[in-house]
Design an enzyme around this catalytic site. Structure first.
Site, PDB file in Angstrom:
ATOM      1  N   CYS A  26      -1.735 -31.376  -9.354  1.00  0.00           N
ATOM      2  CA  CYS A  26      -1.453 -31.445 -10.974  1.00  0.00           C
ATOM      3  C   CYS A  26      -0.030 -31.845 -11.477  1.00  0.00           C
ATOM      4  CB  CYS A  26      -1.842 -30.109 -11.620  1.00  0.00           C
ATOM      5  SG  CYS A  26      -0.760 -28.918 -11.585  1.00  0.00           S
ATOM      6  N   GLY A  27       0.831 -32.179 -10.642  1.00  0.00           N
ATOM      7  CA  GLY A  27       2.158 -32.476 -11.073  1.00  0.00           C
ATOM      8  C   GLY A  27       3.021 -30.941 -11.341  1.00  0.00           C
TER       9      GLY A  27
END
Length: 276
Positions: free
Chosen positions: A111-112
């Site tokens: 998800c970063g």
């Protein structure tokens, strides 16, 4: 992998001066770009599918996965359904450090920034930048840098919908430019291009077409750039972060006009003395 299209032509209905016409417009492409290390996805970014090797180098440095371009052995973009999986091969010692780092992460890695690490990432300390390797920057340098950035943005000229990040060296001009639908992506790609060209951040100024948020300052500081110039304004946190890094931050640079928010001592006398 074959070259990917960076634009598409789409139909539109446009209203101009009260007249409605059917036509077409060129728009930028955007797709998921995954970065995988040791066969496992670390992050997925929505980005323009261009300059992916530069993207991999710049993203890896900005994320703290590598400290030098020599830490990457190979980069291989592979088509994966509707997106691209950029597989990055690291030196063994770097790969081991990445594995240890991933064990400390909370939440899914794809998800970063997420979970606990997102808070740590947002407030991470930035490195202090060195004195600029080119000496003082002049008002004419700032004007020239922004003008050169605009001229070099071929994708934006076509689409009017992408950000640009450039590396300007006084006396040499704009030596690198990268574009992307995402401003952070454009800067990551630029960082990768500078690294792969064997240049150092202290040799020039980073110039961007976006506002200056804290992430943009963090990335420029990690590159080692002592001067950051933008067409738009900074946030308060970005200003505090630039001060922490010892960076010269210049915003709202349009034509001959600009505003200095931090580090006026790197600008020629006469400008610096007028900055409160």
């Amino acid at each position: 992998m074959s070259a990917l299209k960076t634009t598409a032509t789409v139909p539109e209905i446009a209203s101009r001066n009260g007249v409605v016409r059917s036509g077409s417009r060129v728009v930028p492409e955007e797709m998921p770009i995954a970065f995988s290390y040791r066969g496992s996805t670390h992050a997925v970014m929505m980005a323009t599918p261009a300059d992916l090797e530069d993207f991999a180098f710049g993203f890896s440095l900005a994320e703290g996965i590598i400290v030098s371009p020599d830490d990457i052995i190979a980069v291989e973009p592979i088509e994966a359904g509707a997106g691209i999986d950029v597989q990055v091969t690291l030196r063994d010692v770097t790969a081991e450090a990445l594995t240890a780092r991933r064990r400390r992460m909370a939440g899914p890695v794809g998800c970063g920034l997420c979970g606990i690490e997102s808070i740590e990432q947002a407030s991470r300390p930035v490195p202090r930048v060195a004195a600029s390797g080119f000496g003082l920057i002049t008002p004419s340098d700032i004007e020239e840098a922004m003008a050169a950035l605009g001229r070099a943005q071929l994708l934006n000229r076509e689409t009017h919908a992408v950000h640009g990040a450039g590396f300007f060296v006084p006396g040499e001009g704009l030596i690198a430019l990268r574009e992307d639908v995402g401003r952070h992506n454009a800067l990551d790609k630029l960082i990768g291009a500078v690294l792969r060209a064997g240049r150092k951040g202290e040799e020039g100024a980073v110039v961007v077409t976006s506002r200056l948020s804290v992430e943009m300052v963090q990335k420029a500081a990690i590159l080692g750039a002592s001067v950051l110039v933008a067409i738009s304004a900074p946030t308060a946190l970005a200003i505090r972060t630039a001060e922490e890094a010892g960076m010269t931050m210049i915003g709202i640079a349009r034509g001959q006009d600009f505003e200095v928010f931090t580090g006026p001592e790197r600008i020629v006398a006469g400008v610096a003395s007028n900055v409160a």
